[in-house]
Design a protein around this motif. Structure first.
Motif, PDB file in Angstrom:
ATOM      1  N   MET A  32     -23.085 -19.479  14.959  1.00  0.00           N
ATOM      2  CA  MET A  32     -23.467 -20.453  14.284  1.00  0.00           C
ATOM      3  C   MET A  32     -22.719 -20.871  12.792  1.00  0.00           C
ATOM      4  N   SER A  33     -21.917 -19.647  12.475  1.00  0.00           N
ATOM      5  CA  SER A  33     -21.146 -19.493  11.215  1.00  0.00           C
ATOM      6  C   SER A  33     -19.743 -20.147  11.564  1.00  0.00           C
ATOM      7  N   ARG A  34     -19.291 -21.152  10.984  1.00  0.00           N
ATOM      8  CA  ARG A  34     -17.929 -21.876  11.149  1.00  0.00           C
ATOM      9  C   ARG A  34     -17.054 -21.512  10.270  1.00  0.00           C
ATOM     10  N   SER A 100     -21.071 -20.559   2.691  1.00  0.00           N
ATOM     11  CA  SER A 100     -21.222 -20.405   4.179  1.00  0.00           C
ATOM     12  C   SER A 100     -21.354 -21.672   4.805  1.00  0.00           C
ATOM     13  N   TRP A 102     -22.035 -24.087   8.376  1.00  0.00           N
ATOM     14  CA  TRP A 102     -22.633 -23.747   9.667  1.00  0.00           C
ATOM     15  C   TRP A 102     -22.045 -24.740  10.696  1.00  0.00           C
ATOM     16  N   THR A 103     -21.905 -24.502  11.865  1.00  0.00           N
ATOM     17  CA  THR A 103     -21.529 -25.465  12.982  1.00  0.00           C
ATOM     18  C   THR A 103     -22.270 -26.658  12.869  1.00  0.00           C
TER      19      THR A 103
END
Length: 119
Positions: A32-34, A100, A102-103
Motif C-alpha cells: 500500500m505504501s508507494r 507517506s 499510498w498507492t
C-alpha cells in the motif's frame, strides 16, 4: 495511521543530525505504501520536498541543495524511514516533516520536528 518524527534539535553549521520517522497503523514496506518523503518548511517559506524513497526498488531522489549532504533510507525491520543530514548549513533550519503516499493516493503527515542550525 500515524507518522511520528524524532531526532530534531540544535546543531552547529557543519554538523550532522539524523531524523527518523516511525509509523503506527501500517508498514513502510507494504504494497500500500508507494513513496516516503521528507519535506521541510522554513519560517516565511513554503513547504519544500527534501528527499524521497520509493517503496518498489528503493529509488531515492533529493532536492538539489541537499544532494551529497542528505541521505534518505529505511529500516524495514524497525519500520523507520530516516534522513541523515550532514554538513548542515544555516539555511537547513526548518521544521522537517515525514510524508507517506499510498498507492491509492492517500497521504499522511507527521507533526514535524524542528531542526535549527546555528552557531
Amino acid at each position: 495511521v500515524q507518522l511520528m518524527e524524532f531526532g530534531g534539535g540544535l546543531v552547529q553549521p557543519g554538523g550532522s543530525l539524523r531524523l527518523s520517522c516511525g509509523a503506527n497503523g501500517f508498514t513502510f514496506s507494504s504494497a500500500m505504501s508507494r513513496v516516503m518523503r521528507w519535506y521541510r518548511q522554513a519560517p516565511g517559506k513554503e513547504r519544500e520536498l527534501v528527499a524521497s524513497i520509493i517503496n518498489a526498488g528503493s529509488r531515492t531522489d533529493y532536492a538539489d541543495d541537499v544532494k551529497g549532504r542528505f541521505t534518505i533510507d529505511r529500516d524495514v525491520n524497525k519500520n523507520i524511514v530516516s534522513l541523515q543530514m550532514n554538513s548542515l548549513k544555516l539555511e537547513d533550519t526548518a521544521v522537517y516533516y515525514c510524508n507517506s503516499e499510498w498507492t491509492n493516493g492517500r497521504q499522511f503527515w507527521g507533526q514535524g520536528t524542528q531542526v535549527t542550525v546555528s552557531s
